[in-house]
Write a protein that holds these residues in place. Structure first.
Motif, short mmCIF file in Angstrom:
data_model
loop_
_atom_site.label_atom_id
_atom_site.label_comp_id
_atom_site.label_asym_id
_atom_site.label_seq_id
_atom_site.Cartn_x
_atom_site.Cartn_y
_atom_site.Cartn_z
N THR A 82 0.88 -1.16 -0.03
CA THR A 82 -0.12 0.22 -0.04
C THR A 82 0.58 1.17 -0.05
N TRP A 85 2.08 1.71 -3.38
CA TRP A 85 0.85 2.18 -4.07
C TRP A 85 0.69 3.50 -3.94
N MET A 99 -6.03 -0.98 -6.88
CA MET A 99 -4.74 -1.66 -6.32
C MET A 99 -5.00 -2.77 -6.08
N ASN A 103 -4.21 -6.36 -7.56
CA ASN A 103 -3.87 -7.19 -6.93
C ASN A 103 -3.70 -8.36 -7.48
#
Length: 530
Positions: A82, A85, A99, A103
Protein backbone atom coordinates in the motif's frame (compact mmCIF):
# COMPACT_ATOMS: atom_id res chain seq x y z
CA UNK A 1 -21.99 -29.29 -32.25
CA UNK A 2 -18.76 -27.99 -30.74
CA UNK A 3 -16.63 -29.40 -33.54
CA UNK A 4 -19.04 -28.10 -36.18
CA UNK A 5 -18.96 -24.63 -34.62
CA UNK A 6 -15.16 -24.59 -34.65
CA UNK A 7 -15.15 -25.55 -38.37
CA UNK A 8 -17.80 -23.01 -39.37
CA UNK A 9 -18.22 -20.48 -36.56
CA UNK A 10 -21.08 -18.02 -36.40
CA UNK A 11 -20.26 -14.43 -37.25
CA UNK A 12 -20.51 -13.26 -33.62
CA UNK A 13 -17.94 -15.87 -32.57
CA UNK A 14 -15.26 -14.78 -35.02
CA UNK A 15 -13.90 -11.82 -32.99
CA UNK A 16 -13.53 -14.14 -29.99
CA UNK A 17 -11.72 -16.70 -32.13
CA UNK A 18 -9.33 -14.06 -33.45
CA UNK A 19 -8.65 -13.10 -29.84
CA UNK A 20 -7.91 -16.73 -28.95
CA UNK A 21 -5.53 -16.88 -31.90
CA UNK A 22 -3.53 -14.18 -30.13
CA UNK A 23 -2.75 -16.24 -27.02
CA UNK A 24 0.58 -17.54 -28.25
CA UNK A 25 1.28 -14.24 -30.00
CA UNK A 26 1.42 -12.72 -26.53
CA UNK A 27 -1.39 -10.15 -26.54
CA UNK A 28 -4.58 -12.11 -25.74
CA UNK A 29 -3.86 -12.81 -22.07
CA UNK A 30 -2.75 -9.22 -21.26
CA UNK A 31 -5.89 -7.90 -22.99
CA UNK A 32 -8.07 -10.21 -20.90
CA UNK A 33 -6.39 -9.13 -17.66
CA UNK A 34 -6.59 -5.42 -18.50
CA UNK A 35 -10.31 -5.77 -19.25
CA UNK A 36 -10.79 -7.74 -16.03
CA UNK A 37 -9.11 -5.06 -13.91
CA UNK A 38 -10.95 -2.23 -15.66
CA UNK A 39 -14.46 -3.66 -15.38
CA UNK A 40 -14.14 -4.80 -11.77
CA UNK A 41 -12.55 -1.51 -10.74
CA UNK A 42 -15.62 0.13 -12.26
CA UNK A 43 -17.82 -2.25 -10.28
CA UNK A 44 -16.12 -1.24 -7.03
CA UNK A 45 -16.46 2.45 -7.87
CA UNK A 46 -20.22 2.10 -8.42
CA UNK A 47 -21.05 -0.47 -5.74
CA UNK A 48 -19.25 1.52 -3.04
CA UNK A 49 -20.19 5.01 -4.19
CA UNK A 50 -20.99 7.03 -1.11
CA UNK A 51 -19.11 4.53 1.06
CA UNK A 52 -15.62 4.50 2.46
CA UNK A 53 -13.02 1.84 1.87
CA UNK A 54 -13.17 -1.48 3.67
CA UNK A 55 -11.51 -1.25 7.12
CA UNK A 56 -8.95 -3.88 6.10
CA UNK A 57 -7.75 -1.71 3.22
CA UNK A 58 -7.57 1.32 5.49
CA UNK A 59 -5.62 -0.78 7.97
CA UNK A 60 -3.12 -1.72 5.26
CA UNK A 61 -2.64 1.98 4.42
CA UNK A 62 -2.16 2.81 8.10
CA UNK A 63 0.49 0.13 8.43
CA UNK A 64 2.37 1.42 5.42
CA UNK A 65 2.65 4.99 6.74
CA UNK A 66 5.65 3.95 8.82
CA UNK A 67 8.02 1.48 7.19
CA UNK A 68 9.00 -1.34 9.54
CA UNK A 69 10.16 -4.93 9.23
CA UNK A 70 7.09 -6.00 11.16
CA UNK A 71 3.90 -4.67 12.71
CA UNK A 72 2.14 -5.61 15.91
CA UNK A 73 -0.85 -7.39 14.38
CA UNK A 74 -0.01 -8.53 10.84
CA UNK A 75 3.14 -9.32 8.85
CA UNK A 76 4.28 -6.27 6.89
CA UNK A 77 3.72 -7.05 3.19
CA UNK A 78 0.26 -5.52 2.90
CA UNK A 79 1.56 -2.29 4.43
CA UNK A 80 4.57 -2.24 2.13
CA UNK A 81 2.42 -2.76 -0.96
CA UNK A 82 0.00 0.00 0.00
CA UNK A 83 2.84 2.40 0.79
CA UNK A 84 4.49 1.68 -2.56
CA UNK A 85 1.19 2.15 -4.40
CA UNK A 86 0.34 5.46 -2.74
CA UNK A 87 3.86 6.72 -3.39
CA UNK A 88 3.03 6.55 -7.11
CA UNK A 89 -0.76 6.90 -7.32
CA UNK A 90 -3.04 9.48 -5.65
CA UNK A 91 -4.38 8.84 -2.17
CA UNK A 92 -8.10 8.13 -2.45
CA UNK A 93 -10.83 5.54 -2.61
CA UNK A 94 -10.63 4.88 -6.34
CA UNK A 95 -6.87 4.56 -6.21
CA UNK A 96 -6.86 1.92 -3.47
CA UNK A 97 -9.77 0.08 -5.08
CA UNK A 98 -7.70 -0.09 -8.25
CA UNK A 99 -4.75 -1.36 -6.20
CA UNK A 100 -6.86 -4.18 -4.78
CA UNK A 101 -8.21 -5.34 -8.14
CA UNK A 102 -4.80 -4.87 -9.83
CA UNK A 103 -3.39 -7.25 -7.24
CA UNK A 104 -5.98 -9.80 -8.40
CA UNK A 105 -5.01 -9.18 -12.02
CA UNK A 106 -1.35 -9.73 -11.14
CA UNK A 107 -2.32 -12.97 -9.42
CA UNK A 108 -4.03 -14.21 -12.59
CA UNK A 109 -0.95 -13.24 -14.62
CA UNK A 110 1.23 -15.48 -12.42
CA UNK A 111 -1.35 -18.27 -12.70
CA UNK A 112 -0.98 -18.03 -16.48
CA UNK A 113 2.80 -18.31 -16.13
CA UNK A 114 2.20 -21.70 -14.50
CA UNK A 115 -0.42 -22.82 -17.03
CA UNK A 116 1.77 -22.09 -20.03
CA UNK A 117 4.27 -24.67 -18.77
CA UNK A 118 1.69 -27.38 -19.46
CA UNK A 119 -0.68 -26.18 -22.20
CA UNK A 120 -0.80 -23.74 -25.08
CA UNK A 121 -3.48 -21.72 -26.80
CA UNK A 122 -6.97 -21.26 -25.51
CA UNK A 123 -6.60 -23.75 -22.64
CA UNK A 124 -4.56 -21.06 -20.90
CA UNK A 125 -7.47 -18.69 -21.31
CA UNK A 126 -9.90 -21.29 -20.01
CA UNK A 127 -7.94 -21.59 -16.76
CA UNK A 128 -8.22 -17.84 -16.19
CA UNK A 129 -11.89 -17.69 -17.13
CA UNK A 130 -12.84 -20.45 -14.69
CA UNK A 131 -10.98 -18.63 -11.92
CA UNK A 132 -12.78 -15.40 -12.80
CA UNK A 133 -16.05 -17.21 -12.09
CA UNK A 134 -15.03 -17.75 -8.46
CA UNK A 135 -15.60 -14.94 -5.93
CA UNK A 136 -11.89 -14.89 -5.13
CA UNK A 137 -10.49 -12.40 -7.62
CA UNK A 138 -13.24 -9.77 -7.27
CA UNK A 139 -15.05 -9.78 -3.93
CA UNK A 140 -12.35 -11.39 -1.79
CA UNK A 141 -9.69 -9.30 -3.51
CA UNK A 142 -11.40 -5.95 -2.83
CA UNK A 143 -10.72 -6.40 0.90
CA UNK A 144 -7.00 -5.77 0.54
CA UNK A 145 -5.56 -7.37 3.66
CA UNK A 146 -3.18 -10.10 4.79
CA UNK A 147 -5.30 -12.71 3.00
CA UNK A 148 -5.75 -10.84 -0.28
CA UNK A 149 -2.06 -10.03 -0.58
CA UNK A 150 -1.41 -13.78 -0.94
CA UNK A 151 -3.42 -13.93 -4.17
CA UNK A 152 -0.35 -12.89 -6.12
CA UNK A 153 2.44 -14.23 -3.91
CA UNK A 154 1.24 -17.85 -3.85
CA UNK A 155 1.13 -18.45 -7.64
CA UNK A 156 4.38 -16.50 -8.00
CA UNK A 157 6.13 -18.72 -5.45
CA UNK A 158 4.56 -21.85 -6.99
CA UNK A 159 5.79 -20.90 -10.45
CA UNK A 160 9.31 -20.39 -9.08
CA UNK A 161 9.14 -23.73 -7.26
CA UNK A 162 8.18 -25.59 -10.43
CA UNK A 163 11.00 -23.93 -12.35
CA UNK A 164 13.53 -24.51 -9.57
CA UNK A 165 12.61 -28.19 -9.29
CA UNK A 166 12.73 -28.70 -13.06
CA UNK A 167 15.91 -26.76 -13.87
CA UNK A 168 17.78 -27.03 -10.55
CA UNK A 169 19.50 -23.83 -11.59
CA UNK A 170 20.75 -21.08 -9.30
CA UNK A 171 18.52 -18.35 -10.73
CA UNK A 172 15.28 -20.15 -9.99
CA UNK A 173 16.59 -21.39 -6.65
CA UNK A 174 17.23 -17.79 -5.60
CA UNK A 175 13.83 -16.74 -6.99
CA UNK A 176 12.14 -19.48 -4.97
CA UNK A 177 13.84 -18.36 -1.77
CA UNK A 178 12.82 -14.75 -2.32
CA UNK A 179 9.21 -15.48 -3.27
CA UNK A 180 8.57 -17.88 -0.39
CA UNK A 181 9.95 -15.24 1.98
CA UNK A 182 7.61 -12.73 0.36
CA UNK A 183 4.66 -15.06 0.94
CA UNK A 184 5.64 -15.47 4.60
CA UNK A 185 5.75 -11.72 5.25
CA UNK A 186 2.33 -11.60 3.61
CA UNK A 187 0.79 -14.01 6.12
CA UNK A 188 2.21 -16.81 8.26
CA UNK A 189 -0.43 -19.13 6.79
CA UNK A 190 2.02 -19.37 3.87
CA UNK A 191 4.00 -21.86 5.94
CA UNK A 192 1.54 -24.43 4.57
CA UNK A 193 2.55 -23.55 1.00
CA UNK A 194 6.23 -23.97 1.85
CA UNK A 195 5.54 -27.26 3.63
CA UNK A 196 3.59 -28.38 0.56
CA UNK A 197 6.60 -27.62 -1.64
CA UNK A 198 8.73 -29.83 0.59
CA UNK A 199 6.13 -32.59 0.62
CA UNK A 200 5.73 -32.48 -3.18
CA UNK A 201 9.48 -32.62 -3.71
CA UNK A 202 9.89 -35.55 -1.31
CA UNK A 203 7.25 -37.75 -2.98
CA UNK A 204 8.29 -36.91 -6.55
CA UNK A 205 10.26 -39.59 -8.49
CA UNK A 206 13.01 -37.03 -9.21
CA UNK A 207 13.51 -36.14 -5.54
CA UNK A 208 17.00 -37.61 -5.38
CA UNK A 209 18.25 -35.47 -8.25
CA UNK A 210 16.65 -32.35 -6.76
CA UNK A 211 17.92 -32.74 -3.22
CA UNK A 212 21.35 -33.84 -4.42
CA UNK A 213 21.67 -30.55 -6.29
CA UNK A 214 22.43 -27.17 -4.74
CA UNK A 215 19.02 -25.78 -5.74
CA UNK A 216 16.97 -26.53 -2.58
CA UNK A 217 19.78 -25.45 -0.26
CA UNK A 218 20.27 -22.18 -2.11
CA UNK A 219 16.53 -21.58 -1.75
CA UNK A 220 16.69 -22.24 1.99
CA UNK A 221 19.66 -19.93 2.54
CA UNK A 222 18.23 -17.14 0.38
CA UNK A 223 14.78 -17.48 1.96
CA UNK A 224 16.14 -17.26 5.49
CA UNK A 225 18.35 -14.32 4.52
CA UNK A 226 15.37 -12.51 3.00
CA UNK A 227 13.31 -13.22 6.13
CA UNK A 228 16.09 -12.31 8.57
CA UNK A 229 15.05 -8.64 9.07
CA UNK A 230 11.52 -9.75 9.97
CA UNK A 231 12.83 -12.56 12.18
CA UNK A 232 15.08 -10.06 13.95
CA UNK A 233 12.09 -7.79 14.43
CA UNK A 234 10.12 -10.69 15.95
CA UNK A 235 12.95 -11.54 18.34
CA UNK A 236 13.47 -7.96 19.49
CA UNK A 237 9.85 -6.81 19.82
CA UNK A 238 8.14 -9.72 21.55
CA UNK A 239 6.80 -11.43 18.40
CA UNK A 240 3.38 -9.81 18.73
CA UNK A 241 2.31 -10.84 15.21
CA UNK A 242 3.09 -14.45 16.03
CA UNK A 243 1.19 -14.15 19.31
CA UNK A 244 -1.76 -12.63 17.45
CA UNK A 245 -1.72 -15.52 14.97
CA UNK A 246 -1.60 -18.08 17.80
CA UNK A 247 -4.74 -16.55 19.31
CA UNK A 248 -6.57 -18.58 16.65
CA UNK A 249 -5.41 -21.82 18.32
CA UNK A 250 -7.94 -21.97 21.12
CA UNK A 251 -10.39 -24.65 20.07
CA UNK A 252 -11.05 -28.28 20.97
CA UNK A 253 -11.75 -31.52 19.12
CA UNK A 254 -15.42 -30.71 18.53
CA UNK A 255 -14.82 -27.16 17.33
CA UNK A 256 -11.94 -28.34 15.12
CA UNK A 257 -14.16 -30.86 13.35
CA UNK A 258 -16.69 -28.10 12.73
CA UNK A 259 -13.94 -25.81 11.45
CA UNK A 260 -12.69 -28.49 9.05
CA UNK A 261 -16.20 -29.18 7.75
CA UNK A 262 -16.84 -25.48 7.11
CA UNK A 263 -13.38 -25.13 5.56
CA UNK A 264 -14.04 -27.85 3.00
CA UNK A 265 -17.59 -26.70 2.30
CA UNK A 266 -16.45 -23.10 1.86
CA UNK A 267 -13.81 -24.04 -0.70
CA UNK A 268 -16.30 -26.27 -2.52
CA UNK A 269 -18.84 -23.44 -2.63
CA UNK A 270 -16.24 -21.04 -4.03
CA UNK A 271 -15.47 -23.51 -6.83
CA UNK A 272 -19.06 -24.60 -7.50
CA UNK A 273 -19.84 -22.46 -10.55
CA UNK A 274 -16.54 -23.29 -12.24
CA UNK A 275 -17.00 -26.98 -11.41
CA UNK A 276 -20.47 -27.09 -12.97
CA UNK A 277 -19.20 -25.39 -16.13
CA UNK A 278 -16.34 -27.85 -16.38
CA UNK A 279 -18.77 -30.76 -16.14
CA UNK A 280 -20.66 -29.33 -19.11
CA UNK A 281 -17.42 -28.81 -21.04
CA UNK A 282 -16.05 -32.29 -20.39
CA UNK A 283 -19.37 -34.09 -20.76
CA UNK A 284 -18.97 -37.81 -21.23
CA UNK A 285 -15.21 -37.33 -21.38
CA UNK A 286 -15.21 -37.09 -17.58
CA UNK A 287 -14.94 -40.87 -17.56
CA UNK A 288 -11.41 -40.45 -18.93
CA UNK A 289 -10.33 -38.75 -15.72
CA UNK A 290 -8.67 -41.84 -14.14
CA UNK A 291 -6.64 -42.45 -17.30
CA UNK A 292 -5.71 -38.76 -17.53
CA UNK A 293 -4.65 -38.75 -13.90
CA UNK A 294 -2.50 -41.84 -14.36
CA UNK A 295 -0.82 -40.25 -17.40
CA UNK A 296 -0.25 -36.90 -15.68
CA UNK A 297 3.09 -35.30 -16.57
CA UNK A 298 5.80 -35.09 -13.87
CA UNK A 299 5.33 -31.33 -13.59
CA UNK A 300 1.58 -31.60 -13.09
CA UNK A 301 2.07 -34.40 -10.59
CA UNK A 302 4.38 -32.13 -8.63
CA UNK A 303 1.69 -29.46 -8.71
CA UNK A 304 -0.90 -32.03 -7.65
CA UNK A 305 1.02 -32.82 -4.47
CA UNK A 306 1.40 -29.12 -3.74
CA UNK A 307 -2.38 -28.77 -4.05
CA UNK A 308 -2.95 -31.73 -1.73
CA UNK A 309 -0.56 -30.25 0.83
CA UNK A 310 -2.22 -26.84 0.90
CA UNK A 311 -5.55 -28.49 1.79
CA UNK A 312 -4.53 -31.42 3.98
CA UNK A 313 -1.84 -29.75 6.08
CA UNK A 314 -4.10 -26.93 7.39
CA UNK A 315 -6.79 -29.52 8.18
CA UNK A 316 -4.35 -31.69 10.14
CA UNK A 317 -3.03 -28.66 11.99
CA UNK A 318 -6.54 -27.58 12.94
CA UNK A 319 -7.41 -31.05 14.22
CA UNK A 320 -4.20 -31.37 16.24
CA UNK A 321 -3.89 -27.82 17.62
CA UNK A 322 -7.53 -26.75 17.69
CA UNK A 323 -6.99 -23.77 15.42
CA UNK A 324 -9.58 -21.72 13.58
CA UNK A 325 -9.79 -22.61 9.89
CA UNK A 326 -11.99 -20.25 7.86
CA UNK A 327 -12.03 -21.14 4.19
CA UNK A 328 -11.09 -17.58 3.17
CA UNK A 329 -7.58 -18.28 4.45
CA UNK A 330 -7.10 -20.81 1.63
CA UNK A 331 -8.84 -19.05 -1.27
CA UNK A 332 -5.53 -17.92 -2.77
CA UNK A 333 -4.73 -21.58 -3.47
CA UNK A 334 -7.79 -22.37 -5.61
CA UNK A 335 -5.79 -21.79 -8.78
CA UNK A 336 -4.08 -25.15 -8.17
CA UNK A 337 -7.07 -27.48 -8.77
CA UNK A 338 -8.20 -25.42 -11.77
CA UNK A 339 -4.81 -25.73 -13.45
CA UNK A 340 -4.68 -29.44 -12.67
CA UNK A 341 -8.13 -30.15 -14.10
CA UNK A 342 -7.78 -28.11 -17.29
CA UNK A 343 -4.14 -28.83 -18.03
CA UNK A 344 -4.38 -32.49 -17.02
CA UNK A 345 -6.88 -33.39 -19.75
CA UNK A 346 -5.24 -35.24 -22.62
CA UNK A 347 -8.16 -34.70 -24.96
CA UNK A 348 -8.51 -31.39 -26.85
CA UNK A 349 -11.03 -28.84 -25.58
CA UNK A 350 -12.92 -27.26 -28.47
CA UNK A 351 -12.65 -23.50 -28.72
CA UNK A 352 -16.44 -23.47 -28.86
CA UNK A 353 -16.46 -24.00 -25.08
CA UNK A 354 -13.85 -21.37 -24.36
CA UNK A 355 -15.84 -18.82 -26.33
CA UNK A 356 -18.99 -19.79 -24.43
CA UNK A 357 -17.26 -19.39 -21.07
CA UNK A 358 -15.88 -16.04 -22.23
CA UNK A 359 -19.41 -14.88 -22.99
CA UNK A 360 -20.60 -16.07 -19.58
CA UNK A 361 -17.74 -14.29 -17.78
CA UNK A 362 -18.42 -11.12 -19.76
CA UNK A 363 -22.14 -11.33 -19.03
CA UNK A 364 -21.56 -11.80 -15.31
CA UNK A 365 -19.19 -8.83 -15.21
CA UNK A 366 -21.56 -6.55 -17.12
CA UNK A 367 -24.51 -7.61 -14.96
CA UNK A 368 -22.43 -6.89 -11.87
CA UNK A 369 -21.53 -3.40 -13.08
CA UNK A 370 -24.87 -2.38 -14.62
CA UNK A 371 -27.31 -4.08 -12.23
CA UNK A 372 -25.78 -5.43 -9.03
CA UNK A 373 -23.47 -2.49 -8.30
CA UNK A 374 -26.17 0.25 -8.32
CA UNK A 375 -28.53 -1.95 -6.29
CA UNK A 376 -25.80 -2.61 -3.74
CA UNK A 377 -24.96 1.09 -3.48
CA UNK A 378 -28.60 2.08 -2.90
CA UNK A 379 -29.18 -0.71 -0.39
CA UNK A 380 -26.10 0.19 1.63
CA UNK A 381 -26.99 3.88 1.57
CA UNK A 382 -30.28 3.02 3.25
CA UNK A 383 -29.23 0.12 5.46
CA UNK A 384 -25.61 0.99 6.15
CA UNK A 385 -22.74 -1.26 7.17
CA UNK A 386 -21.99 -2.72 10.57
CA UNK A 387 -18.71 -0.81 10.63
CA UNK A 388 -20.33 2.39 9.30
CA UNK A 389 -18.36 2.67 6.04
CA UNK A 390 -20.77 5.10 4.39
CA UNK A 391 -20.32 7.53 7.29
CA UNK A 392 -16.53 7.56 7.45
CA UNK A 393 -15.91 10.68 5.39
CA UNK A 394 -18.48 12.83 7.17
CA UNK A 395 -17.43 11.67 10.63
CA UNK A 396 -13.77 12.40 9.86
CA UNK A 397 -14.62 15.82 8.41
CA UNK A 398 -16.76 16.78 11.40
CA UNK A 399 -14.10 15.68 13.88
CA UNK A 400 -11.48 17.70 12.01
CA UNK A 401 -13.74 20.77 11.99
CA UNK A 402 -14.49 20.46 15.71
CA UNK A 403 -10.81 20.05 16.50
CA UNK A 404 -9.79 23.08 14.46
CA UNK A 405 -12.47 25.21 16.14
CA UNK A 406 -11.28 24.08 19.55
CA UNK A 407 -7.53 24.28 19.07
CA UNK A 408 -6.69 26.02 15.80
CA UNK A 409 -4.07 23.30 15.28
CA UNK A 410 -3.84 20.20 13.05
CA UNK A 411 -5.07 16.98 14.64
CA UNK A 412 -2.11 14.72 15.37
CA UNK A 413 -3.48 11.57 17.01
CA UNK A 414 -6.82 9.77 16.77
CA UNK A 415 -8.18 6.72 18.56
CA UNK A 416 -11.56 5.25 19.40
CA UNK A 417 -13.53 2.57 17.63
CA UNK A 418 -10.99 0.62 15.59
CA UNK A 419 -12.57 1.00 12.14
CA UNK A 420 -13.76 4.56 12.67
CA UNK A 421 -10.39 5.73 13.97
CA UNK A 422 -8.48 4.18 11.06
CA UNK A 423 -10.96 5.77 8.66
CA UNK A 424 -10.51 9.17 10.31
CA UNK A 425 -6.78 8.83 9.93
CA UNK A 426 -7.30 8.29 6.20
CA UNK A 427 -10.15 10.70 5.42
CA UNK A 428 -9.29 13.64 7.66
CA UNK A 429 -7.36 16.32 5.78
CA UNK A 430 -4.94 16.37 8.72
CA UNK A 431 -4.27 12.61 8.38
CA UNK A 432 -3.69 12.12 12.11
CA UNK A 433 -1.73 9.13 13.30
CA UNK A 434 -3.82 6.19 14.39
CA UNK A 435 -3.41 5.05 17.98
CA UNK A 436 -3.95 1.56 19.26
CA UNK A 437 -7.38 0.02 18.58
CA UNK A 438 -9.63 -0.89 21.45
CA UNK A 439 -8.74 -4.57 21.16
CA UNK A 440 -5.38 -3.58 22.66
CA UNK A 441 -6.37 -0.76 25.01
CA UNK A 442 -5.86 -2.95 28.06
CA UNK A 443 -2.19 -3.23 27.12
CA UNK A 444 -1.42 0.44 27.53
CA UNK A 445 -4.34 2.33 29.06
CA UNK A 446 -4.12 6.07 28.55
CA UNK A 447 -1.64 7.72 26.18
CA UNK A 448 1.53 9.01 27.78
CA UNK A 449 1.46 12.50 29.23
CA UNK A 450 3.63 13.75 26.37
CA UNK A 451 1.01 12.61 23.86
CA UNK A 452 -1.82 14.18 25.84
CA UNK A 453 0.17 17.42 26.08
CA UNK A 454 0.14 17.69 22.31
CA UNK A 455 -3.52 16.93 21.83
CA UNK A 456 -5.47 13.81 21.14
CA UNK A 457 -8.97 12.81 20.02
CA UNK A 458 -11.15 9.72 19.95
CA UNK A 459 -14.53 8.95 18.41
CA UNK A 460 -17.10 6.16 18.51
CA UNK A 461 -20.58 5.48 17.21
CA UNK A 462 -23.28 5.77 19.85
CA UNK A 463 -24.30 2.33 21.04
CA UNK A 464 -20.77 0.91 21.12
CA UNK A 465 -20.76 0.20 24.84
CA UNK A 466 -17.13 -0.86 25.08
CA UNK A 467 -16.12 2.43 23.49
CA UNK A 468 -18.36 4.52 25.73
CA UNK A 469 -16.94 2.86 28.86
CA UNK A 470 -13.40 3.54 27.69
CA UNK A 471 -14.24 7.19 26.97
CA UNK A 472 -15.69 7.59 30.45
CA UNK A 473 -12.53 6.14 31.95
CA UNK A 474 -10.38 8.39 29.77
CA UNK A 475 -12.37 11.47 30.78
CA UNK A 476 -11.65 10.84 34.43
CA UNK A 477 -7.90 10.70 34.02
CA UNK A 478 -6.88 12.83 31.05
CA UNK A 479 -7.31 16.29 32.55
CA UNK A 480 -9.11 18.88 30.43
CA UNK A 481 -11.46 16.94 28.19
CA UNK A 482 -14.04 18.20 25.69
CA UNK A 483 -16.87 15.84 24.81
CA UNK A 484 -19.16 16.44 21.86
CA UNK A 485 -21.86 14.54 20.00
CA UNK A 486 -23.06 14.96 16.43
CA UNK A 487 -25.12 13.15 13.82
CA UNK A 488 -23.83 12.09 10.42
CA UNK A 489 -25.99 10.93 7.53
CA UNK A 490 -25.03 8.93 4.48
CA UNK A 491 -25.80 10.31 1.03
CA UNK A 492 -25.71 8.68 -2.39
CA UNK A 493 -26.12 10.64 -5.61
CA UNK A 494 -27.92 13.36 -3.66
CA UNK A 495 -30.26 10.97 -1.82
CA UNK A 496 -30.12 10.93 2.02
CA UNK A 497 -29.54 7.60 3.70
CA UNK A 498 -28.84 6.06 7.08
CA UNK A 499 -27.94 8.38 9.97
CA UNK A 500 -25.94 7.54 13.11
CA UNK A 501 -24.76 9.50 16.14
CA UNK A 502 -21.06 9.90 16.84
CA UNK A 503 -19.54 10.56 20.27
CA UNK A 504 -16.37 12.63 20.21
CA UNK A 505 -13.72 13.06 22.91
CA UNK A 506 -11.00 15.68 22.54
CA UNK A 507 -8.01 16.45 24.75
CA UNK A 508 -6.73 19.88 23.61
CA UNK A 509 -2.99 20.48 23.44
CA UNK A 510 -1.55 22.15 26.50
CA UNK A 511 0.15 25.51 26.26
CA UNK A 512 3.78 25.50 25.22
CA UNK A 513 3.72 22.18 23.34
CA UNK A 514 4.39 21.60 19.66
CA UNK A 515 1.31 20.00 18.09
CA UNK A 516 3.08 19.18 14.87
CA UNK A 517 5.23 16.58 16.65
CA UNK A 518 2.31 14.83 18.31
CA UNK A 519 2.39 11.76 16.13
CA UNK A 520 6.14 11.28 16.45
CA UNK A 521 5.96 11.63 20.21
CA UNK A 522 3.21 9.05 20.43
CA UNK A 523 4.97 6.69 18.04
CA UNK A 524 8.16 6.90 20.04
CA UNK A 525 6.46 6.13 23.34
CA UNK A 526 3.75 3.75 22.17
CA UNK A 527 4.20 2.06 18.84
CA UNK A 528 0.91 2.15 16.85
CA UNK A 529 -0.78 -1.20 16.43
CA UNK A 530 -3.15 -2.06 13.64
Amino acid sequence: MAERSDRAPSRWRRPFLRWLDGVEAGWAVPLLLVCFVAIWALYLAIAYAGSGLHPDTLEAWTLGRNFAWGYDKHPPLMGWVTAAWTAVFPLGDRSLQLMAIANAGLALFFVDRISRQFVTGHKRILVLLLLMLTPVYQFHAQRFNANAVLLATWPLATWCFLRAFETRGSFWAVALGCTTALAMVGKYYSVFLIASFIFAALVHPSRRAYFASTSPWISVVVGLAALSPHIYWLLTTGASTFTYAMNHANGNAVSSLSEVKNFVLGLAAAMSVSAVLWIFIAGTRLKQFPADFAAMSPGLRLLFHVAIGTIVLPILTSLVMGTDLPSLWALQGLFLPVILVVCGTRYPIERFYTVNVTVIVTGVALAAVLVAAPIHAVYRNNQGYEEGRNLYVKAASELTREWHELTGEPLGIVSGDDSLAVATSFYSLDHPRYARPFDYQYAWGQPRDAALDRGWAALCFRGQDYCSRWMAWMSSGAGHVVKREFTVQATLWGRPGLAREVVLLMVPPRAGTAPESAADDFSASRRPTE
